[in-house]
Design a protein around this motif. Structure first.
Motif, PDB file in Angstrom:
ATOM      1  N   LYS A  45       9.871  21.316  20.002  1.00  0.00           N
ATOM      2  CA  LYS A  45       9.023  20.107  20.437  1.00  0.00           C
ATOM      3  C   LYS A  45       7.590  20.742  21.014  1.00  0.00           C
ATOM      4  CE  LYS A  45      12.183  16.538  21.416  1.00  0.00           C
ATOM      5  NZ  LYS A  45      13.139  15.689  22.619  1.00  0.00           N
ATOM      6  N   HIS A  80      12.445  15.791  11.443  1.00  0.00           N
ATOM      7  CA  HIS A  80      13.341  15.673  12.646  1.00  0.00           C
ATOM      8  C   HIS A  80      14.980  15.749  12.079  1.00  0.00           C
ATOM      9  CE1 HIS A  80      10.147  15.224  15.669  1.00  0.00           C
ATOM     10  NE2 HIS A  80       9.479  14.781  14.299  1.00  0.00           N
ATOM     11  N   HIS A 104      17.026  13.593  13.347  1.00  0.00           N
ATOM     12  CA  HIS A 104      17.293  12.041  13.162  1.00  0.00           C
ATOM     13  C   HIS A 104      16.172  11.601  12.442  1.00  0.00           C
ATOM     14  CE1 HIS A 104      20.611  12.236  15.934  1.00  0.00           C
ATOM     15  NE2 HIS A 104      19.604  13.049  16.688  1.00  0.00           N
ATOM     16  N   PHE A 105      16.068  11.152  11.051  1.00  0.00           N
ATOM     17  CA  PHE A 105      14.973  11.041  10.382  1.00  0.00           C
ATOM     18  C   PHE A 105      14.096   9.804  11.038  1.00  0.00           C
ATOM     19  CE2 PHE A 105      17.752  11.904   6.809  1.00  0.00           C
ATOM     20  CZ  PHE A 105      17.643  13.129   6.713  1.00  0.00           C
ATOM     21  N   MET A 106      12.729   9.937  11.079  1.00  0.00           N
ATOM     22  CA  MET A 106      11.841   9.071  11.660  1.00  0.00           C
ATOM     23  C   MET A 106      11.195   8.340  10.573  1.00  0.00           C
ATOM     24  SD  MET A 106      11.011   9.814  14.943  1.00  0.00           S
ATOM     25  CE  MET A 106      11.265  11.305  16.251  1.00  0.00           C
ATOM     26  N   LEU A 107      11.996   7.478   9.935  1.00  0.00           N
ATOM     27  CA  LEU A 107      11.786   6.462   9.044  1.00  0.00           C
ATOM     28  C   LEU A 107      11.962   5.042   9.266  1.00  0.00           C
ATOM     29  CD1 LEU A 107      13.422   8.404   5.782  1.00  0.00           C
ATOM     30  CD2 LEU A 107      10.793   8.593   6.574  1.00  0.00           C
ATOM     31  N   ALA A 108      10.999   4.414   8.745  1.00  0.00           N
ATOM     32  CA  ALA A 108      11.305   3.082   9.102  1.00  0.00           C
ATOM     33  C   ALA A 108      12.099   2.294   8.027  1.00  0.00           C
ATOM     34  CB  ALA A 108       9.877   2.155   9.449  1.00  0.00           C
ATOM     35  N   ASP A 109      13.039   1.801   7.916  1.00  0.00           N
ATOM     36  CA  ASP A 109      13.979   1.302   6.688  1.00  0.00           C
ATOM     37  C   ASP A 109      13.153   0.200   5.950  1.00  0.00           C
ATOM     38  OD1 ASP A 109      16.029   3.082   7.440  1.00  0.00           O
ATOM     39  OD2 ASP A 109      17.334   1.708   8.267  1.00  0.00           O
ATOM     40  N   ASN A 110      12.630  -0.646   6.869  1.00  0.00           N
ATOM     41  CA  ASN A 110      12.140  -2.011   6.124  1.00  0.00           C
ATOM     42  C   ASN A 110      10.685  -1.659   5.589  1.00  0.00           C
ATOM     43  OD1 ASN A 110      12.189  -4.420   5.336  1.00  0.00           O
ATOM     44  ND2 ASN A 110      11.815  -5.302   7.465  1.00  0.00           N
ATOM     45  N   LEU A 111      10.306  -0.574   5.494  1.00  0.00           N
ATOM     46  CA  LEU A 111       8.881  -0.006   4.827  1.00  0.00           C
ATOM     47  C   LEU A 111       9.368   0.705   3.706  1.00  0.00           C
ATOM     48  CD1 LEU A 111       6.563   1.282   7.913  1.00  0.00           C
ATOM     49  CD2 LEU A 111       7.140  -1.186   6.866  1.00  0.00           C
ATOM     50  N   GLU A 146       4.869   3.724   2.155  1.00  0.00           N
ATOM     51  CA  GLU A 146       4.404   3.330   3.563  1.00  0.00           C
ATOM     52  C   GLU A 146       4.952   4.280   4.612  1.00  0.00           C
ATOM     53  OE1 GLU A 146       3.699  -1.502   3.461  1.00  0.00           O
ATOM     54  OE2 GLU A 146       5.667  -0.547   3.764  1.00  0.00           O
ATOM     55  N   LEU A 154       1.832   6.374   6.674  1.00  0.00           N
ATOM     56  CA  LEU A 154       1.700   5.991   7.885  1.00  0.00           C
ATOM     57  C   LEU A 154       0.922   6.991   8.820  1.00  0.00           C
ATOM     58  CD1 LEU A 154       2.101   3.781  10.016  1.00  0.00           C
ATOM     59  CD2 LEU A 154       4.153   4.799  10.557  1.00  0.00           C
ATOM     60  N   GLU A 193      15.372   1.922   3.157  1.00  0.00           N
ATOM     61  CA  GLU A 193      16.744   1.469   3.371  1.00  0.00           C
ATOM     62  C   GLU A 193      17.828   1.667   2.354  1.00  0.00           C
ATOM     63  OE1 GLU A 193      17.002  -2.503   4.866  1.00  0.00           O
ATOM     64  OE2 GLU A 193      16.373  -3.281   3.145  1.00  0.00           O
ATOM     65  N   LYS A 236       6.443  13.844   3.589  1.00  0.00           N
ATOM     66  CA  LYS A 236       5.617  13.140   4.539  1.00  0.00           C
ATOM     67  C   LYS A 236       4.864  14.281   5.140  1.00  0.00           C
ATOM     68  CE  LYS A 236       7.402  11.022   8.477  1.00  0.00           C
ATOM     69  NZ  LYS A 236       8.553   9.968   8.908  1.00  0.00           N
ATOM     70  N   LEU A 250      -0.497  -1.529   8.565  1.00  0.00           N
ATOM     71  CA  LEU A 250       0.754  -0.734   8.156  1.00  0.00           C
ATOM     72  C   LEU A 250       1.154   0.027   9.536  1.00  0.00           C
ATOM     73  CD1 LEU A 250       2.712   0.855   6.449  1.00  0.00           C
ATOM     74  CD2 LEU A 250       0.984   2.574   5.983  1.00  0.00           C
ATOM     75  N   ARG A 251       0.289   0.413  10.283  1.00  0.00           N
ATOM     76  CA  ARG A 251       0.289   1.049  11.513  1.00  0.00           C
ATOM     77  C   ARG A 251       1.002  -0.038  12.559  1.00  0.00           C
ATOM     78  NH1 ARG A 251      -3.847   5.596  13.039  1.00  0.00           N
ATOM     79  NH2 ARG A 251      -3.839   6.490  11.125  1.00  0.00           N
ATOM     80  N   GLU A 308       8.812  -1.704  13.524  1.00  0.00           N
ATOM     81  CA  GLU A 308       9.751  -1.222  13.051  1.00  0.00           C
ATOM     82  C   GLU A 308      10.693   0.288  13.382  1.00  0.00           C
ATOM     83  OE1 GLU A 308      11.315  -2.584  10.338  1.00  0.00           O
ATOM     84  OE2 GLU A 308       9.865  -4.235   9.781  1.00  0.00           O
ATOM     85  N   ASN A 309       9.676   1.219  13.714  1.00  0.00           N
ATOM     86  CA  ASN A 309      10.202   2.593  14.314  1.00  0.00           C
ATOM     87  C   ASN A 309       9.133   2.884  15.010  1.00  0.00           C
ATOM     88  OD1 ASN A 309      11.246   4.749  14.974  1.00  0.00           O
ATOM     89  ND2 ASN A 309      12.210   5.017  12.845  1.00  0.00           N
ATOM     90  N   ALA A 349       8.857   6.836  15.433  1.00  0.00           N
ATOM     91  CA  ALA A 349       8.564   7.460  14.149  1.00  0.00           C
ATOM     92  C   ALA A 349       7.009   7.315  14.108  1.00  0.00           C
ATOM     93  CB  ALA A 349       9.106   6.892  12.892  1.00  0.00           C
ATOM     94  N   SER A 363       5.199   9.701  16.264  1.00  0.00           N
ATOM     95  CA  SER A 363       5.206  10.928  15.870  1.00  0.00           C
ATOM     96  C   SER A 363       4.564  11.330  14.619  1.00  0.00           C
ATOM     97  CB  SER A 363       6.782  11.306  15.239  1.00  0.00           C
ATOM     98  OG  SER A 363       7.121  10.901  14.061  1.00  0.00           O
ATOM     99  N   LEU A 364       3.917  10.235  14.164  1.00  0.00           N
ATOM    100  CA  LEU A 364       2.809  10.507  12.850  1.00  0.00           C
ATOM    101  C   LEU A 364       1.571  10.138  13.677  1.00  0.00           C
ATOM    102  CD1 LEU A 364       5.094   8.637  10.269  1.00  0.00           C
ATOM    103  CD2 LEU A 364       4.509  11.104  10.473  1.00  0.00           C
ATOM    104  N   VAL A 411       0.253   7.695  15.261  1.00  0.00           N
ATOM    105  CA  VAL A 411      -0.118   6.281  15.641  1.00  0.00           C
ATOM    106  C   VAL A 411       0.047   5.863  17.111  1.00  0.00           C
ATOM    107  CG1 VAL A 411       0.708   3.755  15.287  1.00  0.00           C
ATOM    108  CG2 VAL A 411       0.882   5.678  13.653  1.00  0.00           C
ATOM    109  N   ARG A 447      15.382 -10.962   8.188  1.00  0.00           N
ATOM    110  CA  ARG A 447      15.116  -9.598   8.260  1.00  0.00           C
ATOM    111  C   ARG A 447      14.094  -9.586   9.559  1.00  0.00           C
ATOM    112  NH1 ARG A 447      16.122  -4.485   6.022  1.00  0.00           N
ATOM    113  NH2 ARG A 447      15.365  -3.159   7.625  1.00  0.00           N
TER     114      ARG A 447
END
Lengths: 504, 414
Positions: free
Chosen positions: A49, A86, A88-95, A99, A103, A137, A151, B229-230, B236-237, B240, B243-244, B246, B399
């Protein structure tokens, strides 16, 4: 320019009450895979970190390509060419895949066709087959990991921190990942590989640095060192193993599952199909399988959290197919859930309150329908003592404990009240070597005392070492059985993915 | 059967606009049939549509406000309060400097509410519901106080502002007149469609146009730009996103300011409503909540929330224009719809759902058949009941943004 992609010098980081890193030196050569080993809580994550700018060191300096830098945020680290994947994945499932990748990096190529073309190109580098406009997802674990790598590559990273990348993968996926890493290393990428899986570390690393209790204890040459020596460096003492060879299996049936079916919520392939299994007293039945093949559903159906569509479940001769979860627990099932922070504990509640969970209707913690706080405290102290839970007291919040100690508390709780069956889902996932040994020892003892154990684990060594019988689960069915005395992790891995054609 | 299955799969793969068009066409057809069979021509008259547009506008703004906040991960149950602030701000600016000032006044007061919500939830980590309820109560109290202070001397009534001058209305010509002519001929279906469309193209104000423009504009901003998007990634997360690189706090603040502004515009739309020009205590009547419900019904999408607002506005328009008998006729339409859905579900082999729909349709039809009209009290409450029913039935596969309502602290992710 020096040979070193990254040099950490004299890094010290203190948190209230603990020194997470003390005077750590780490030099990573360009184009190598540098492994960082250590138990959980040894300070690997804190160090990374710091390197990634999430936290600032109290003392010490960081140099990238020979030039001293100061990272105030991950953005600074990214600019210097450092990327982090990471655990624990730093991903947004719904994107979508694109995206998620774009991001925060929209400024480079926008978010249009040009960016998508670049993503497709990078996806090829890391062997990612998903289309950029797919929702994350819908991806499997291995593909998500590759999205994470794309990424960081998209942001121009040349040095990539991989935090326990293999923890979520099955052996074949690990091999694929390593092939990708070797290919990228040949292209000049540098990797910092954090892991406590020592065989894997020795397979992929060019250099190994071991950390214990926040301090460097030395480096090792992966060609010359054995896993055992490495592990001893990590824990600073003799090592445990999961072996249990003398059989304690009796012929008394504890759990019998017959023809278990579980339909999917929205049609489609059923989650469980024709599952038959028997666990005897004193027996550990191991279930191997790639995650998502029905193990979770099997456990939840046996626990009564899901209703079986068909089939019967009997516990010591009593039909419990229609019983509720609490009734099943009272009938003598202990349950170590797969995700302790989500299903096993109330993170913000004290330990003694967590002791009551699932036992709220039984003595000693409940009396006449009321909770007996004092008895709960007392019994929690017993668990702390008996199961070696390292904690300042039973009134601290569960979140304050390390993963291993949380898990020991859960195991202790589930073995309270004389269960006849223990369902252990990934009992040592994400815990350090010391706690792992402790939990193994507890399971062995309980087995010797005649407990029946249903063990689900992704750690094949653990599965082979602890189990008396192993069954392999694939797409909701038990497709193969294996004898832990003879089977190898590779054979199991092949059966898990269905690669061996038929049942072994 | 196979062709039907294929047709259904085809529907699923159609682009979103085509699916919306089909749904709208089915809805219009249903209304036309109902109007013809029951003789309730008010169901599809241009007057009803105009009333519906007027009534849906505040809800549409509130729903858009909800969309912005919730896409950034903040539950905004304070929309109602921001709307109340908006009505007051619009009236105060409006009676002095005219309708455009009223719009700005409503917007500014709404922003104040949004900003407060942002400070509470984002900076101080207050529970989103608690903060939202507090803002609603605060909106009530503040406007009451300010009205007594500033409106009482001018209007003589502490619950009401002086009359505010409204917008001039305009129509899209010559289309509107042509449609009106077709509507007047009373031909089956054709006149119904002309009535519904004509109402959309006449009696417009700049605020109505703004409302309808903001729907696609929100879509483009939130889904087609990196800014959007941001913003959505924060909902959403956020870990994450942080960490990018934003700046999650910043985007949440922006989202809530926009959300407040939109809710404030909703308030202004109420104040500038041709039927009731000015501020009146209790004027919002829960429309902020209904907007939130419309947005949830719309699955957190701009097109969906437009549909939700339109549904509510339409039923409200019908009951205002034509009263109990027209609402009664809607029951007939509802039973046709239920039977149609039942047939669709039978084709999909979802027997249980189909049976429920069929029984519900029969029950509604029985009510329709055995009564002449619906009681006045029920009719005026019909929009709320419809909203409730539609939400209960349609909210099965929603959703929401994954990190909605969660407190987020910078640097605490792992």
């Amino acid at each position: 320019m020096t040979d070193y992609a990254v040099e950490l010098t004299g890094i010290t980081k203190r948190f209230p009450g603990v020194v997470a890193n003390s005077d750590i030196h780490l030099a990573v050569r360009r184009g190598e895979v540098h492994a960082l080993c250590g138990e959980n809580g040894a300070g690997k994550s804190t160090l990374m970190k710091i390197l990634y700018g999430i936290q600032q060191p109290d003392e010490g300096t960081i140099a990238v390509d020979g030039a001293q830098v100061r990272f105030r945020s991950p953005a600074d680290a990214i600019r210097a060419g450092i990327g982090m994947v990471h655990q624990h994945f730093m991903l947004a499932d719904n994107l979508t895949v694109a995206e998620n990748i774009l991001l925060g990096a929209e400024a480079q190529l926008g978010i249009g066709a040009k960016a998508k073309a670049r993503i497709t190109e990078l996806a090829r580098t890391v062997g990612l087959n998903a289309r950029p406009d797919m929702l994350v997802e819908r991806l499997g674990v291995a593909d998500r990991q590759r999205v994470e790598i794309v990424k960081v590559l998209y942001r121009g990273a040349r040095t990539i921190i991989l935090d326990e990348p293999t923890a979520v993968l099955v052996p074949q996926e690990v091999d694929d990942l390593f092939a990708t890493l070797r290919g990228m290393r040949a292209e000049g990428f540098t990797f910092l590989f954090i892991s406590h899986k020592l065989d894997e570390v020795r397979a992929i690393a060019d250099t190994i640095t071991v950390i214990r209790r926040g301090a460097c204890v030395g480096s090792a040459d992966p060609g010359a060192v054995t896993s055992r020596q490495l592990a001893e460096m990590m824990v600073g003492s003799e090592l445990p193993s999961p072996e249990t060879r003398d059989s304690t299996v009796t012929d008394r049936e504890v759990l019998r599952v017959t023809g278990l079916q579980l339909a999917a919520d929205e049609g489609g392939r059923s989650l469980l199909a024709d599952v038959d299994l028997v666990v005897h007293a004193g027996e550990v039945l191991g279930i191997a399988g790639v995650e998502g093949n029905g193990q979770t559903e099997l456990v939840e159906t046996i626990m009564g959290m899901r209703r079986a569509t068909d089939g019967t479940i009997t516990l010591s001769g009593t039909d419990i197919t229609r019983a509720g979860t609490l009734a099943r627990r009272e009938a003598g099932i202990g349950y170590v859930p797969e995700d302790r922070t989500r299903y096993g504990l109330l993170a913000t509640q004290p330990l003694w309150a967590n002791r009551i969970l699932g036992h709220q209707s039984r003595p000693p913690v409940a009396r006449g329908g009321l909770i007996d706080r004092e008895a709960a405290r007392r019994d929690t102290r017993r668990i702390v003592e008996e199961f070696d839970v390292r904690t300042p007291g039973v009134d601290v919040a569960a979140a304050a404990l390390s993963g291993g100690n949380q898990q020991k508390l859960i195991v202790g709780r589930e073995l309270s009240g004389d269960p006849v069956l223990l369902i252990a889902s990934h009992p040592t996932r994400g815990v350090d070597v010391g706690a792992q040994a402790g939990i193994w020892e507890v399971l062995r003892r309980a087995r010797a005392d005649g407990l029946a154990v249903l063990l689900i684990s992704a750690d094949l060594d653990e599965l082979i070492g602890l189990s008396d019988t192993i069954k392999v689960m694939l797409r909701g069915r038990l497709v193969a059985a294996a004898d832990p005395a003879t089977v190898t992790p590779e054979e199991l891995g092949a059966a898990m993915t269905g690669a061996d054609g038929a049942a072994a | 059967m196979t062709t039907l299955t294929r047709a259904r799969a085809g529907f699923g793969t159609l682009p979103g606009w085509a699916r919306s068009a089909i749904v709208v066409a089915v809805g219009v057809g249903l209304l036309a049939v109902t109007a013809t069979l029951t003789g309730q021509i008010q169901l599809t008259s241009s007057g009803t549509t105009q009333a519906a547009v007027r009534l849906l506008l505040p809800i549409l703004f509130a729903a858009l406000g909800g969309l912005w906040a919730e896409r950034a991960g903040v539950i905004n149950i304070g929309l109602e309060g921001m709307m109340i602030l908006g009505t007051w701000g619009a009236a105060w600016a409006g009676y002095q400097w005219g309708p455009y000032a009223a719009v700005v006044g409503g917007l500014v007061f709404g922003v104040l509410g949004g900003l407060l919500h942002a400070v509470a939830t984002v900076s101080f980590g207050v529970n989103h519901i608690v903060s939202g309820v507090a803002i609603t109560l605060l909106g009530l109290g503040v406007t009451k106080y300010l009205s007594t202070l500033l409106f009482l001397p001018v209007s003589g009534n502490p619950r009401q502002s002086p009359r505010v001058e409204g917008f001039e209305t305009f129509s899209v010509q010559p289309l509107a007149d042509a449609l009106a002519a077709v509507e007047a001929q009373q031909r089956v279906v054709l006149s119904d469609v002309a009535g519904l469309l004509g109402g959309l193209l006449s009696g417009l104000t700049p605020l109505v146009v703004l409302g309808f423009v903001l729907v696609p504009a929100s879509y483009l901003l939130l889904w087609r730009t990196s800014f959007g998007l941001r913003l959505r990634s924060c909902g959403e997360n956020p870990v994450a996103a942080e960490s990018l690189g934003v700046q999650v706090y910043l985007y949440k603040y922006i989202a809530l300011i926009v959300s407040g502004a939109l809710a404030g515009l909703g308030g202004a739309a109420l104040t500038l409503n041709p039927g009731q020009l000015g501020y009146l205590e209790g004027q919002t009547g829960g429309r902020g909540y209904i907007g939130l419900a419309a947005m949830i019904f719309g699955n957190w999408r701009p097109g969906g929330l437009l549909a939700g607002s339109a549904l509510f506005g339409y039923v409200d328009g019908v009951q205002l224009r034509a009263g109990g008998e027209a609402v009664h006729a809607l029951l007939y339409g509802a039973s046709i719809l239920a039977v149609g859905l039942a047939v669709l579900w039978v084709l999909q082999r979802r027997w249980q759902t189909a049976a429920i729909a069929l029984v519900a349709g029969a029950a509604v039809y029985a009510v329709y058949f055995s009564t002449e009209t619906v009681p006045r009290e029920f009719a005026s409450y019909a929009p709320q009941i419809v909203t409730l029913l539609v939400l209960a039935v349609a909210s099965q596969r929603l959703r929401p943004p994954a990190a909605i309502g969660m407190e987020y602290r910078r640097g605490e992710g792992d």
